[in-house]
Design a protein around this motif. Structure first.
Motif, PDB file in Angstrom:
ATOM      1  N   GLY A 215      13.603 -21.116   9.562  1.00 35.38           N
ATOM      2  CA  GLY A 215      14.064 -19.994   8.757  1.00 35.38           C
ATOM      3  C   GLY A 215      13.522 -20.112   7.348  1.00 35.38           C
ATOM      4  N   ARG A 216      14.215 -19.531   6.406  1.00 38.14           N
ATOM      5  CA  ARG A 216      13.767 -19.571   5.020  1.00 38.14           C
ATOM      6  C   ARG A 216      14.317 -20.825   4.352  1.00 38.14           C
ATOM      7  NH1 ARG A 216      14.901 -14.772   4.065  1.00 38.14           N
ATOM      8  NH2 ARG A 216      12.843 -14.003   4.641  1.00 38.14           N
ATOM      9  N   GLY A 217      13.459 -21.856   4.269  1.00 35.10           N
ATOM     10  CA  GLY A 217      13.866 -23.104   3.640  1.00 35.10           C
ATOM     11  C   GLY A 217      14.751 -23.977   4.504  1.00 35.10           C
ATOM     12  N   ARG A 218      14.964 -23.593   5.766  1.00 38.09           N
ATOM     13  CA  ARG A 218      15.814 -24.369   6.673  1.00 38.09           C
ATOM     14  C   ARG A 218      15.192 -24.368   8.063  1.00 38.09           C
ATOM     15  NH1 ARG A 218      21.274 -21.622   7.084  1.00 38.09           N
ATOM     16  NH2 ARG A 218      20.021 -19.723   6.890  1.00 38.09           N
ATOM     17  N   PHE A 219      15.592 -25.333   8.877  1.00 35.28           N
ATOM     18  CA  PHE A 219      15.134 -25.349  10.258  1.00 35.28           C
ATOM     19  C   PHE A 219      16.222 -25.948  11.138  1.00 35.28           C
ATOM     20  CE2 PHE A 219      14.166 -29.640   8.924  1.00 35.28           C
ATOM     21  CZ  PHE A 219      14.371 -30.411  10.060  1.00 35.28           C
ATOM     22  N   VAL A 220      16.121 -25.668  12.432  1.00 36.87           N
ATOM     23  CA  VAL A 220      17.035 -26.237  13.419  1.00 36.87           C
ATOM     24  C   VAL A 220      16.199 -26.892  14.510  1.00 36.87           C
ATOM     25  CG1 VAL A 220      18.731 -25.726  15.227  1.00 36.87           C
ATOM     26  CG2 VAL A 220      18.918 -24.623  12.992  1.00 36.87           C
ATOM     27  N   SER A 221      16.553 -28.119  14.869  1.00 39.86           N
ATOM     28  CA  SER A 221      15.930 -28.831  15.980  1.00 39.86           C
ATOM     29  C   SER A 221      16.793 -28.629  17.218  1.00 39.86           C
ATOM     30  CB  SER A 221      15.818 -30.323  15.653  1.00 39.86           C
ATOM     31  OG  SER A 221      15.693 -31.097  16.838  1.00 39.86           O
ATOM     32  N   LEU A 222      16.223 -28.002  18.257  1.00 39.69           N
ATOM     33  CA  LEU A 222      16.997 -27.785  19.476  1.00 39.69           C
ATOM     34  C   LEU A 222      17.344 -29.100  20.152  1.00 39.69           C
ATOM     35  CD1 LEU A 222      15.992 -24.829  18.983  1.00 39.69           C
ATOM     36  CD2 LEU A 222      16.037 -24.559  21.465  1.00 39.69           C
ATOM     37  N   ARG A 223      16.434 -30.076  20.099  1.00 37.33           N
ATOM     38  CA  ARG A 223      16.752 -31.373  20.702  1.00 37.33           C
ATOM     39  C   ARG A 223      17.927 -32.022  19.981  1.00 37.33           C
ATOM     40  NH1 ARG A 223      14.715 -35.326  23.962  1.00 37.33           N
ATOM     41  NH2 ARG A 223      12.733 -34.257  24.349  1.00 37.33           N
ATOM     42  N   ARG A 224      17.901 -31.994  18.669  1.00 36.18           N
ATOM     43  CA  ARG A 224      18.985 -32.614  17.900  1.00 36.18           C
ATOM     44  C   ARG A 224      20.311 -31.909  18.159  1.00 36.18           C
ATOM     45  NH1 ARG A 224      17.539 -33.763  11.848  1.00 36.18           N
ATOM     46  NH2 ARG A 224      16.547 -35.577  12.819  1.00 36.18           N
ATOM     47  N   GLN A 225      20.237 -30.597  18.417  1.00 39.57           N
ATOM     48  CA  GLN A 225      21.450 -29.834  18.708  1.00 39.57           C
ATOM     49  C   GLN A 225      21.901 -29.998  20.157  1.00 39.57           C
ATOM     50  OE1 GLN A 225      23.286 -27.875  16.481  1.00 39.57           O
ATOM     51  NE2 GLN A 225      21.985 -28.814  14.929  1.00 39.57           N
ATOM     52  N   GLY A 226      21.105 -30.695  20.965  1.00 42.75           N
ATOM     53  CA  GLY A 226      21.456 -30.873  22.369  1.00 42.75           C
ATOM     54  C   GLY A 226      21.278 -29.620  23.196  1.00 42.75           C
ATOM     55  N   LEU A 227      20.326 -28.762  22.793  1.00 40.87           N
ATOM     56  CA  LEU A 227      20.094 -27.498  23.486  1.00 40.87           C
ATOM     57  C   LEU A 227      18.789 -27.557  24.270  1.00 40.87           C
ATOM     58  CD1 LEU A 227      21.016 -25.075  20.548  1.00 40.87           C
ATOM     59  CD2 LEU A 227      22.452 -25.697  22.503  1.00 40.87           C
ATOM     60  N   ALA A 228      18.854 -27.323  25.566  1.00 40.97           N
ATOM     61  CA  ALA A 228      17.689 -27.197  26.457  1.00 40.97           C
ATOM     62  C   ALA A 228      17.006 -28.521  26.763  1.00 40.97           C
ATOM     63  CB  ALA A 228      16.663 -26.212  25.887  1.00 40.97           C
TER      64      ALA A 228
END
Length: 230
Positions: A215-228
């Protein structure tokens, strides 16, 4: 409106955000604010950094500008101009040193990947699905844009995701795509697509290291979130 950064919530102050999330999470203006330390009446350090970027056309222009021009900007002066010039020159020398050594970045964490991708991808006006190609030690071999436009299961051909990996003999890949809205929260479609890619990777014996949503200045790691990545 709180002009002084000290009046902001702690979670919004540049130095505190850098400590909590790393320098890659900050905008150029916020990083400049840390160097500038203070602003002027009616203009805090972030606003001053933003004005300098606008005046000189970004970091490259600020780096190229004569010292005297930077010093002459309202609220800057000799000391702040020297700090800015020194920091920008260190960045230039680091980039030159890495290039001369033929250094290939190594991905050991989501933050490593974000440091490579987030600056550019967070500014894109349309969605792009990018694949980082990695060797057995997770050094970056290259990157390929697979989709431009709407990144969803209907638009993404799984074979295209792995085509470059097979061609370059990559043993692992990392996916990244941006949300132009600025919100990096993964959608159900993002999770479903990632799950399909992970499953295909197991069949092809190509490890899918992670999927970052930027996103704008941020990111999300799907692995770290336990998604997929069950």
């Amino acid at each position: 409106m709180a002009y002084r950064i000290q009046e902001w919530a702690a979670s919004e102050r540049p130095r505190e955000r850098l400590e909590a999330h790393g320098p890659q999470a900050l905008s150029d203006a916020e990083l400049l604010a840390i160097l500038l330390r203070t602003g002027v009446r009616g203009e805090n350090a972030v606003d001053l950094g933003r004005r300098l970027l606008h005046t000189f056309g970004g970091l490259v222009g600020l780096h190229r500008a004569p010292f005297a021009e930077v010093k002459a900007q309202h609220g800057v002066g000799t000391a702040k101009a020297a700090q800015l010039k020194a920091a920008l020159e260190l960045g230039r020398r680091l980039a030159a040193a890495l290039s001369s050594q033929g250094a290939r970045p190594r991905i050991e964490s989501p933050e490593d990947a974000a440091a490579l991708l987030m600056y550019e991808m967070s500014a894109l006006e349309q969605e792009v699905l990018r694949v980082l190609l990695l060797d057995t030690r997770h050094h970056v071999l290259g990157a390929e844009d697979v989709v431009r436009g709407s990144v969803n299961r209907a638009q993404v051909r799984i074979a295209e995701v792995f085509r470059a990996a097979v061609r370059r003999n990559a043993t692992a890949i990392l996916l990244a795509h941006n949300h132009p809205s600025g919100d990096p929260a993964p959608s159900p479609e993002d999770v479903a697509l990632t799950r399909e890619v992970v499953q295909a990777g197991r069949v092809l014996e190509v490890e899918v290291l992670d999927h970052l949503v930027i996103g704008r200045g941020r990111f999300v790691s799907l692995r770290r979130q336990g998604l997929a990545f069950e």
